[in-house]
Design a protein around this motif. Structure first.
Motif, PDB file in Angstrom:
ATOM      1  N   LEU A   1       0.833  -1.206   0.000  1.00  0.00           N
ATOM      2  CA  LEU A   1       0.000   0.000   0.000  1.00  0.00           C
ATOM      3  C   LEU A   1       0.864   1.251   0.000  1.00  0.00           C
ATOM      4  O   LEU A   1       0.570   2.225  -0.698  1.00  0.00           O
ATOM      5  CB  LEU A   1      -0.919   0.003   1.221  1.00  0.00           C
ATOM      6  CG  LEU A   1      -2.089  -0.973   1.234  1.00  0.00           C
ATOM      7  CD1 LEU A   1      -2.804  -0.906   2.574  1.00  0.00           C
ATOM      8  CD2 LEU A   1      -3.068  -0.678   0.102  1.00  0.00           C
ATOM      9  N   ALA A   2       1.934   1.242   0.802  1.00  0.00           N
ATOM     10  CA  ALA A   2       2.817   2.406   0.858  1.00  0.00           C
ATOM     11  C   ALA A   2       3.508   2.645  -0.480  1.00  0.00           C
ATOM     12  O   ALA A   2       3.720   3.797  -0.877  1.00  0.00           O
ATOM     13  CB  ALA A   2       3.851   2.217   1.968  1.00  0.00           C
ATOM     14  N   ARG A   3       3.860   1.588  -1.193  1.00  0.00           N
ATOM     15  CA  ARG A   3       4.528   1.721  -2.494  1.00  0.00           C
ATOM     16  C   ARG A   3       3.565   2.149  -3.589  1.00  0.00           C
ATOM     17  O   ARG A   3       3.882   2.984  -4.453  1.00  0.00           O
ATOM     18  CB  ARG A   3       5.193   0.382  -2.861  1.00  0.00           C
ATOM     19  CG  ARG A   3       5.639   0.218  -4.319  1.00  0.00           C
ATOM     20  CD  ARG A   3       6.615   1.303  -4.748  1.00  0.00           C
ATOM     21  NE  ARG A   3       7.079   1.109  -6.115  1.00  0.00           N
ATOM     22  CZ  ARG A   3       6.434   1.504  -7.224  1.00  0.00           C
ATOM     23  NH1 ARG A   3       5.255   2.098  -7.119  1.00  0.00           N
ATOM     24  NH2 ARG A   3       6.967   1.311  -8.417  1.00  0.00           N
ATOM     25  N   GLY A   4       2.359   1.591  -3.614  1.00  0.00           N
ATOM     26  CA  GLY A   4       1.426   1.869  -4.688  1.00  0.00           C
ATOM     27  C   GLY A   4       1.726   1.049  -5.932  1.00  0.00           C
ATOM     28  O   GLY A   4       2.680   0.264  -5.975  1.00  0.00           O
ATOM     29  N   THR A   5       0.921   1.260  -6.976  1.00  0.00           N
ATOM     30  CA  THR A   5       1.042   0.467  -8.197  1.00  0.00           C
ATOM     31  C   THR A   5       1.406   1.316  -9.415  1.00  0.00           C
ATOM     32  O   THR A   5       1.292   0.836 -10.548  1.00  0.00           O
ATOM     33  CB  THR A   5      -0.268  -0.289  -8.480  1.00  0.00           C
ATOM     34  OG1 THR A   5      -1.350   0.658  -8.568  1.00  0.00           O
ATOM     35  CG2 THR A   5      -0.570  -1.299  -7.377  1.00  0.00           C
ATOM     36  N   ASP A   6       1.886   2.525  -9.204  1.00  0.00           N
ATOM     37  CA  ASP A   6       2.330   3.340 -10.331  1.00  0.00           C
ATOM     38  C   ASP A   6       3.788   3.002 -10.667  1.00  0.00           C
ATOM     39  O   ASP A   6       4.468   2.325  -9.904  1.00  0.00           O
ATOM     40  CB  ASP A   6       2.194   4.832 -10.010  1.00  0.00           C
ATOM     41  CG  ASP A   6       3.069   5.237  -8.835  1.00  0.00           C
ATOM     42  OD1 ASP A   6       3.066   4.519  -7.813  1.00  0.00           O
ATOM     43  OD2 ASP A   6       3.770   6.253  -8.940  1.00  0.00           O
ATOM     44  N   ALA A   7       4.255   3.459 -11.804  1.00  0.00           N
ATOM     45  CA  ALA A   7       5.658   3.297 -12.230  1.00  0.00           C
ATOM     46  C   ALA A   7       6.152   1.867 -12.076  1.00  0.00           C
ATOM     47  O   ALA A   7       7.111   1.593 -11.340  1.00  0.00           O
ATOM     48  CB  ALA A   7       6.556   4.265 -11.465  1.00  0.00           C
ATOM     49  N   PRO A   8       5.515   0.892 -12.758  1.00  0.00           N
ATOM     50  CA  PRO A   8       5.993  -0.489 -12.668  1.00  0.00           C
ATOM     51  C   PRO A   8       7.465  -0.601 -13.062  1.00  0.00           C
ATOM     52  O   PRO A   8       7.938   0.084 -13.967  1.00  0.00           O
ATOM     53  CB  PRO A   8       5.100  -1.230 -13.673  1.00  0.00           C
ATOM     54  CG  PRO A   8       3.876  -0.386 -13.804  1.00  0.00           C
ATOM     55  CD  PRO A   8       4.343   1.027 -13.654  1.00  0.00           C
TER      56      PRO A   8
ATOM     57  N   ILE B   1      13.322   0.182   3.022  1.00  0.00           N
ATOM     58  CA  ILE B   1      12.990  -1.051   2.315  1.00  0.00           C
ATOM     59  C   ILE B   1      12.719  -0.722   0.852  1.00  0.00           C
ATOM     60  O   ILE B   1      11.929   0.169   0.544  1.00  0.00           O
ATOM     61  CB  ILE B   1      11.768  -1.735   2.952  1.00  0.00           C
ATOM     62  CG1 ILE B   1      12.041  -2.019   4.439  1.00  0.00           C
ATOM     63  CG2 ILE B   1      11.427  -3.024   2.209  1.00  0.00           C
ATOM     64  CD1 ILE B   1      10.834  -2.517   5.200  1.00  0.00           C
ATOM     65  N   GLY B   2      13.387  -1.446  -0.037  1.00  0.00           N
ATOM     66  CA  GLY B   2      13.180  -1.239  -1.467  1.00  0.00           C
ATOM     67  C   GLY B   2      11.997  -2.054  -1.964  1.00  0.00           C
ATOM     68  O   GLY B   2      11.959  -3.273  -1.765  1.00  0.00           O
ATOM     69  N   VAL B   3      11.028  -1.394  -2.612  1.00  0.00           N
ATOM     70  CA  VAL B   3       9.839  -2.083  -3.107  1.00  0.00           C
ATOM     71  C   VAL B   3       9.612  -1.706  -4.565  1.00  0.00           C
ATOM     72  O   VAL B   3       9.573  -0.519  -4.908  1.00  0.00           O
ATOM     73  CB  VAL B   3       8.586  -1.734  -2.282  1.00  0.00           C
ATOM     74  CG1 VAL B   3       7.391  -2.569  -2.747  1.00  0.00           C
ATOM     75  CG2 VAL B   3       8.832  -1.946  -0.793  1.00  0.00           C
ATOM     76  N   THR B   4       9.465  -2.710  -5.410  1.00  0.00           N
ATOM     77  CA  THR B   4       9.203  -2.531  -6.835  1.00  0.00           C
ATOM     78  C   THR B   4       7.845  -3.121  -7.170  1.00  0.00           C
ATOM     79  O   THR B   4       7.555  -4.275  -6.819  1.00  0.00           O
ATOM     80  CB  THR B   4      10.264  -3.239  -7.688  1.00  0.00           C
ATOM     81  OG1 THR B   4      11.555  -2.744  -7.340  1.00  0.00           O
ATOM     82  CG2 THR B   4      10.019  -3.010  -9.174  1.00  0.00           C
TER      83      THR B   4
END
Length: 234
Positions: free
Chosen positions: A125-132, A160-163
């Motif tokens: 949720l914090a990362r979101g789904t934009d910019a895959p 923390i790195g999240v992609t």
């Protein structure tokens, strides 16, 4: 103003290692107009460990407060409570190794990592789904840097790195879902774990991490909107 319809989720996760169930986790999520509450109870054969954890998040998915308690080998290893404000994190803990501890960390943490797997949905949720395909560093606080989360049990800063990878069809014991896939890198020297979550609330479906040999999968999932959580319908 459009009325907000509360959403309630519940599930059970099995931790598979070499196709053997090495642990279990039950969770419940209540989503309200002013944020959400997440609760989890975990049992792990490795280390003879149980973990109770809970979070409250605001409508922007930022942590408001949280709590974790770990019991290992039949004795309480520690308990910690966290509170988040504008530019700081406060923590009150009681651990077997350090006794009573009071902390205040500077920073604007967007995620609280308490080690239950349902909590990994919160970092999605914090990362979101934009910019895959783009890795973002999520400023966070965790209770432990250990893989299984049984050490320290205080407030520890971590980025923390999240992609966000994209959408995939995924089958687990709980069913077949169209899920969002993320890659999570907790430490720069660790390989990424692969996380799949469901819908706008990022409900946990699966996490696969070759580094630890873990393949955790949802074996039950239910969603409802009534006064009673779907966990009580099982």
């Amino acid at each position: 103003m459009t009325a907000f319809t509360p959403r309630r989720h519940a599930g059970r996760i099995h931790y598979f290692k070499s196709e053997v169930i090495a642990g279990r986790e039950d969770f419940a999520i209540d989503v309200r107009a002013d944020g959400r509450t997440v609760r989890s109870y975990c049992e792990m054969a490795e280390g003879d460990l149980t973990r109770d954890a809970s979070w409250t998040l605001d409508p922007s998915h930022r942590p408001v407060e949280g709590h974790v308690r770990v019991v290992q080998h039949g004795r309480q290893a520690g308990s910690a409570w966290y509170r988040f404000g504008d530019g700081f994190t406060e923590c009150e803990s009681l651990t077997a190794t350090m006794g009573r501890t009071t902390q205040r960390l500077d920073g604007d943490a967007r995620y609280l990592g308490l080690h239950p797997l349902v909590g990994d949905g919160l970092i999605a949720l914090a990362r979101g789904t934009d910019a895959p395909g783009t890795e973002r560093r999520i400023e966070s606080v965790t209770c432990s840097y250990d893989v299984n989360g049984e050490t320290s049990l205080v407030a520890l800063p971590i980025d923390i790195g999240v992609t966000y990878v994209g959408e995939e069809d995924l089958t687990v014991p709980a069913g077949t879902f169209r899920a969002h896939r993320h890659a999570i890198r907790w430490q720069p020297h660790w390989p990424a774990a692969h996380l799949w979550v469901l819908g706008e609330d990022a409900v946990f479906v699966r996490l696969q991490w070759d580094f630890s040999g873990l393949d955790a999968q949802a074996v039950r999932l239910a969603t409802g909107g009534g006064a009673m959580s779907p966990q009580f319908d099982w």
